[in-house]
Design a protein around this motif. Structure first.
Motif, PDB file in Angstrom:
ATOM      1  N   PRO A 213       5.009   7.370  -8.205  1.00 14.41           N
ATOM      2  CA  PRO A 213       6.465   7.453  -8.397  1.00 14.41           C
ATOM      3  C   PRO A 213       7.118   6.087  -8.596  1.00 14.41           C
ATOM      4  N   GLY A 214       6.557   5.303  -9.529  1.00 15.15           N
ATOM      5  CA  GLY A 214       7.120   4.008  -9.879  1.00 15.15           C
ATOM      6  C   GLY A 214       8.087   4.130 -11.037  1.00 15.15           C
ATOM      7  N   PRO A 215       8.210   3.094 -11.866  1.00 12.11           N
ATOM      8  CA  PRO A 215       9.105   3.167 -13.025  1.00 12.11           C
ATOM      9  C   PRO A 215       8.699   4.284 -13.980  1.00 12.11           C
ATOM     10  N   LYS A 216       9.653   4.761 -14.761  1.00 12.17           N
ATOM     11  CA  LYS A 216       9.382   5.806 -15.733  1.00 12.17           C
ATOM     12  C   LYS A 216       8.441   5.291 -16.818  1.00 12.17           C
ATOM     13  N   ASP A 217       7.868   6.215 -17.574  1.00  7.10           N
ATOM     14  CA  ASP A 217       6.973   5.836 -18.660  1.00  7.10           C
ATOM     15  C   ASP A 217       7.664   4.870 -19.609  1.00  7.10           C
ATOM     16  N   GLY A 218       6.962   3.808 -19.952  1.00  5.53           N
ATOM     17  CA  GLY A 218       7.508   2.818 -20.866  1.00  5.53           C
ATOM     18  C   GLY A 218       8.276   1.710 -20.184  1.00  5.53           C
ATOM     19  N   GLU A 219       8.529   1.832 -18.879  1.00 10.39           N
ATOM     20  CA  GLU A 219       9.237   0.792 -18.128  1.00 10.39           C
ATOM     21  C   GLU A 219       8.261   0.064 -17.214  1.00 10.39           C
ATOM     22  N   HIS A 220       8.538  -1.229 -16.992  1.00  7.33           N
ATOM     23  CA  HIS A 220       7.621  -2.041 -16.198  1.00  7.33           C
ATOM     24  C   HIS A 220       8.403  -2.998 -15.301  1.00  7.33           C
ATOM     25  N   ASP A 221       7.854  -3.246 -14.116  1.00  2.67           N
ATOM     26  CA  ASP A 221       8.429  -4.255 -13.226  1.00  2.67           C
ATOM     27  C   ASP A 221       8.182  -5.642 -13.808  1.00  2.67           C
ATOM     28  N   HIS A 222       9.133  -6.542 -13.563  1.00  2.00           N
ATOM     29  CA  HIS A 222       8.912  -7.928 -13.967  1.00  2.00           C
ATOM     30  C   HIS A 222       7.734  -8.486 -13.187  1.00  2.00           C
ATOM     31  N   ASN A 223       6.815  -9.123 -13.918  1.00  2.00           N
ATOM     32  CA  ASN A 223       5.596  -9.656 -13.311  1.00  2.00           C
ATOM     33  C   ASN A 223       5.572 -11.164 -13.472  1.00  2.00           C
ATOM     34  N   SER A 348       9.267  -0.888   7.431  1.00  2.00           N
ATOM     35  CA  SER A 348       9.139  -2.129   8.196  1.00  2.00           C
ATOM     36  C   SER A 348       9.907  -2.042   9.504  1.00  2.00           C
ATOM     37  N   THR A 349       9.642  -3.004  10.390  1.00  2.00           N
ATOM     38  CA  THR A 349      10.361  -3.065  11.661  1.00  2.00           C
ATOM     39  C   THR A 349      11.833  -3.399  11.451  1.00  2.00           C
ATOM     40  N   ASN A 350      12.182  -3.906  10.266  1.00  2.00           N
ATOM     41  CA  ASN A 350      13.587  -4.156   9.918  1.00  2.00           C
ATOM     42  C   ASN A 350      14.222  -2.962   9.227  1.00  2.00           C
ATOM     43  N   ASN A 351      13.533  -1.821   9.270  1.00  2.00           N
ATOM     44  CA  ASN A 351      14.020  -0.576   8.699  1.00  2.00           C
ATOM     45  C   ASN A 351      14.226  -0.670   7.179  1.00  2.00           C
ATOM     46  N   GLU A 352      13.264  -1.290   6.529  1.00  2.00           N
ATOM     47  CA  GLU A 352      13.284  -1.371   5.074  1.00  2.00           C
ATOM     48  C   GLU A 352      12.053  -0.677   4.510  1.00  2.00           C
ATOM     49  N   LEU A 353      12.233  -0.025   3.359  1.00  2.00           N
ATOM     50  CA  LEU A 353      11.166   0.727   2.707  1.00  2.00           C
ATOM     51  C   LEU A 353      10.448  -0.148   1.688  1.00  2.00           C
ATOM     52  N   TYR A 354       9.123  -0.001   1.648  1.00  2.00           N
ATOM     53  CA  TYR A 354       8.315  -0.675   0.632  1.00  2.00           C
ATOM     54  C   TYR A 354       7.363   0.345   0.029  1.00  2.00           C
ATOM     55  N   SER A 355       7.203   0.255  -1.299  1.00  2.00           N
ATOM     56  CA  SER A 355       6.400   1.240  -2.010  1.00  2.00           C
ATOM     57  C   SER A 355       5.328   0.569  -2.850  1.00  2.00           C
ATOM     58  N   TRP A 356       4.124   1.123  -2.806  1.00  2.00           N
ATOM     59  CA  TRP A 356       3.037   0.788  -3.719  1.00  2.00           C
ATOM     60  C   TRP A 356       2.846   2.041  -4.558  1.00  2.00           C
ATOM     61  N   ASP A 357       3.246   2.021  -5.813  1.00  2.00           N
ATOM     62  CA  ASP A 357       3.412   3.286  -6.527  1.00  2.00           C
ATOM     63  C   ASP A 357       2.939   3.283  -7.967  1.00  2.00           C
ATOM     64  N   GLY A 358       1.902   2.514  -8.289  1.00  2.00           N
ATOM     65  CA  GLY A 358       1.368   2.564  -9.636  1.00  2.00           C
ATOM     66  C   GLY A 358       0.296   1.536  -9.887  1.00  2.00           C
ATOM     67  N   PRO A 359      -0.496   1.695 -10.938  1.00  2.00           N
ATOM     68  CA  PRO A 359      -1.601   0.777 -11.225  1.00  2.00           C
ATOM     69  C   PRO A 359      -1.172  -0.670 -11.390  1.00  2.00           C
ATOM     70  N   GLU A 360       0.086  -0.921 -11.773  1.00  2.00           N
ATOM     71  CA  GLU A 360       0.552  -2.281 -11.977  1.00  2.00           C
ATOM     72  C   GLU A 360       1.122  -2.911 -10.705  1.00  2.00           C
ATOM     73  N   VAL A 408      11.792  -3.316 -11.405  1.00  2.00           N
ATOM     74  CA  VAL A 408      12.310  -4.543 -10.814  1.00  2.00           C
ATOM     75  C   VAL A 408      12.596  -5.533 -11.931  1.00  2.00           C
ATOM     76  N   LYS A 409      13.814  -6.054 -11.940  1.00  2.00           N
ATOM     77  CA  LYS A 409      14.207  -7.016 -12.965  1.00  2.00           C
ATOM     78  C   LYS A 409      13.940  -8.438 -12.488  1.00  2.00           C
ATOM     79  N   LYS A 410      13.844  -9.345 -13.435  1.00  2.00           N
ATOM     80  CA  LYS A 410      13.636 -10.743 -13.110  1.00  2.00           C
ATOM     81  C   LYS A 410      14.797 -11.246 -12.254  1.00  2.00           C
ATOM     82  N   GLY A 411      14.473 -11.929 -11.161  1.00  2.00           N
ATOM     83  CA  GLY A 411      15.498 -12.455 -10.276  1.00  2.00           C
ATOM     84  C   GLY A 411      15.939 -11.492  -9.195  1.00  2.00           C
TER      85      GLY A 411
END
Length: 608
Positions: A213-223, A348-360, A408-411
């Motif tokens: 459940p990461g970005p939609k098809d054709g979209e990518h996080d800034h790497n 997290s202990t700070n009540n923040e969510l983190y996701s690992w959600d795709g091959p990239e 995720v966008k640059k910056g």
């Protein structure tokens, strides 16, 4: 005896039941400090004698309600104990909570069995180095398919305390990095959470190459790693003089290090080569190395970092002061996790969510719940993963689900989830308060409220009640790909989930032959299931495909011909239709189970 500001004795102003009610809201360190405040609190919270103290510390460490493993407490299940608490007290009725805490901390080790592909078990047949041949399914061939018996995963828990006597000496406890508090299985890996808040994943891939459940098809996080490599190559001038040409062809250099300056015979086909340059990829490789950490002694278990912890995500400048940047980056600690088929979610202990959600996605993406992400006003109470979506219960907001998120966008250091709120799930008190939910395939989310009288299903944008002929009030539910487990105050049931609903004809009562025992936890993989009883016994059943060994009942011939609990479906697969106990080489107590894909895992205490 210490007195309060009004002159009253503190034990009158703060009687033990009031102090006990406050303990769940204090950290372990706060509780310890409180015990040193005065004689009253020291006697009440004495580290060597206080049952109240150690029960609360046990619950904080090993009874988390922030993931799908356990329900929230409500007036309808006030007597409910976490699986681990129930099992430990059932098996050790005479031990103090301090002794139980030490036993759970020091002796519970991670065991896995099933398919060996991608080193998903946390080891391979070669790397483990201590696997009896009878444990390995290979059908007489050199190729090894799976492990058919629970095997302890190397590396985890190896640093054991030297003194096991019952005391409050912290050296008597296994260090927090080696104490596992939660395990979870996806389709192709296991996720492991330690008491220190570190998160690990087994094998070479958690996605199997499939999209989560990461970005939609054709979209990518800034790497930034890709950007850094591209910038280095684009900005590098390979030669200050004439281009090298040998035999009329420009040589290709793939090492990143320019060759030595060599004086070659002058001819039309030769030129002067440059002095060696510094490796142009050295900084890039250094950053990659800092983003990679394996469990000591095991290269098949990798620590999972998040973008917040890595300097390259925080500073886009190629010449950034690495040492200065790293001092400002705080390690993220986790307290709960949940796994889907090709993704996992951590809180997290700070009540923040983190996701690992795709091959990239190698490093966790911080998930922002736009318009509702306020950890103080709207904290996240529970997290859970479905087959291909994520879910969370948010205070005063309700259950939210998302199948994808913004790239995720640059910056930017976060991603906005494209979430939906399940209607009428925001109550925080009373009978309508949500106490547990379970996620299955096809965006099916089941949930129960404080009354325990109804099972609700959200699917395809609508919520409806599911009426089932079950005995007792619902206390807890657990879900996976196509199976829902229902735990009442009296019984345990399973039911199959298909096409956005339940198959009523598949409702099955799950019972143990021992009338003094019952199932209290259940998890399923693609074609098999594993269940845990209130006395810490493991039972498995279902299809063991392609010699994968996921049932953990031993070699196929042993299961079918010796134990007579299974049948051959073909020469490489067996089916066990009835829950069958997993037997080990000694007596054991299991305190947690998980199944995913073609593999199974458990936290097991071997009895001496």
């Amino acid at each position: 005896m210490a007195s309060g500001h009004s002159g009253h004795f503190i034990d009158q102003d703060l009687p033990p039941d009031i102090v006990e009610a406050v303990l769940p809201y204090l950290s372990s360190e706060d509780i310890k400090n409180l015990s040193l405040t005065n004689k009253y609190f020291h006697r009440l919270l004495d580290f060597e004698r206080s049952s109240t103290l150690w029960h609360e510390l046990f619950h904080k460490a090993f009874g988390s309600t922030n993931s799908n493993d356990e329900p929230l407490i409500s007036k309808g299940n006030q007597g409910f104990m976490s699986c681990c608490e129930a099992i430990m007290t059932n098996k050790n009725p005479d031990k103090t909570w301090l002794a139980l805490y030490k036993l759970r901390s020091n002796e519970a080790n991670f065991y896995t069995w099933g398919c060996l592909k991608h080193a998903r078990l946390g080891y391979t047949a070669v790397s483990h180095g201590n696997l009896p041949e009878v444990y390995i399914n290979n059908a007489g061939m050199r190729l090894k398919f799976g492990i058919n018996t629970p095997v302890r995963v190397p590396g985890l828990g190896d640093a054991s305390p030297t003194n096991s006597k019952e005391s409050n000496n912290e050296q008597d406890l296994r260090d927090d990095d080696n104490t596992i508090v939660q395990i979870s299985a996806g389709g192709f890996s296991f996720q492991i959470l330690t008491k220190s808040g570190k998160l690990y994943s087994t094998g070479s891939t958690y996605t199997g190459g499939h999209k989560g459940p990461g970005p939609k098809d054709g979209e990518h996080d800034h790497n930034p790693f890709q950007e850094l490599a591209a910038n280095v190559e684009r900005n590098f001038t390979p030669l200050r003089g004439i281009p090298i040409r040998i035999g009329g062809v420009f040589p290709i250099n793939t090492t990143g290090v320019m060759p030595h300056r060599l004086q070659l015979p002058r001819s039309r086909n030769t030129a002067v080569l440059e002095e060696p340059h510094e490796d142009i990829y050295a900084r890039f490789q250094d950053l990659q190395n800092k983003a990679t950490e394996f469990l000591p002694g095991n290269k098949h278990i990798r620590r999972m970092f998040v973008r917040d912890e890595l300097e390259i995500y925080q500073n886009a400048a190629l010449d950034a002061d690495t040492s200065k940047s790293e001092k400002n980056l705080e390690p993220v600690k986790f307290l709960a996790l949940s796994s889907g088929r090709s993704h996992f979610l951590a809180l997290s202990t700070n009540n923040e969510l983190y996701s690992w959600d795709g091959p990239e996605v190698e490093h966790g993406i911080k998930i922002n719940l736009e318009n509702i992400s306020d950890s103080r006003k709207n904290p996240i109470l529970k997290i859970g993963c479905g087959w291909n979506f994520s879910c969370a219960l948010v205070y005063e907001v309700g259950l939210i689900i998302w199948e994808n998120r913004q790239p995720v966008k640059k910056g930017e250091g976060f991603s906005n989830a494209n979430y939906k709120i399940i209607p009428n799930t925001a109550e925080i008190n009373g009978d309508k308060k949500i106490v547990d939910f379970a996620c299955c395939a096809e965006d099916c989310v089941f949930f129960i409220n404080a009354t325990g009288e109804e099972l609700w299903l959200y699917s395809r944008g609508a919520t409806r009640s599911v009426n089932l002929p079950i005995e007792g009030k619902l206390e807890k539910i657990e879900g996976s790909y196509s199976t829902l487990a229902l735990f009442t105050d009296a019984k345990c049931y399973t039911i199959e989930v298909h096409n956005g609903g339940v198959s009523h004809d598949s409702l099955q009562l799950m019972e143990v032959e021992d009338t003094n025992d019952r199932f209290i936890s259940l998890s399923t993989g693609d074609y098999h299931a594993v269940a845990l009883t209130s006395t810490g016994k493991i039972f498995t059943w279902g299809l063991e495909s392609e010699l994968c060994g996921c049932l953990g009942l031993g070699p196929s011939n042993h299961v079918v011909l010796d134990r007579h609990v299974g049948v051959f479906e073909n020469n490489r697969s067996i089916r066990v239709t009835k829950p069958t106990q997993v037997l080990l080489d000694s007596d054991y107590t299991c305190v947690a189970i998980t199944a995913g894909g073609w593999q199974t895992g458990a936290l097991i205490i071997k009895q001496n």
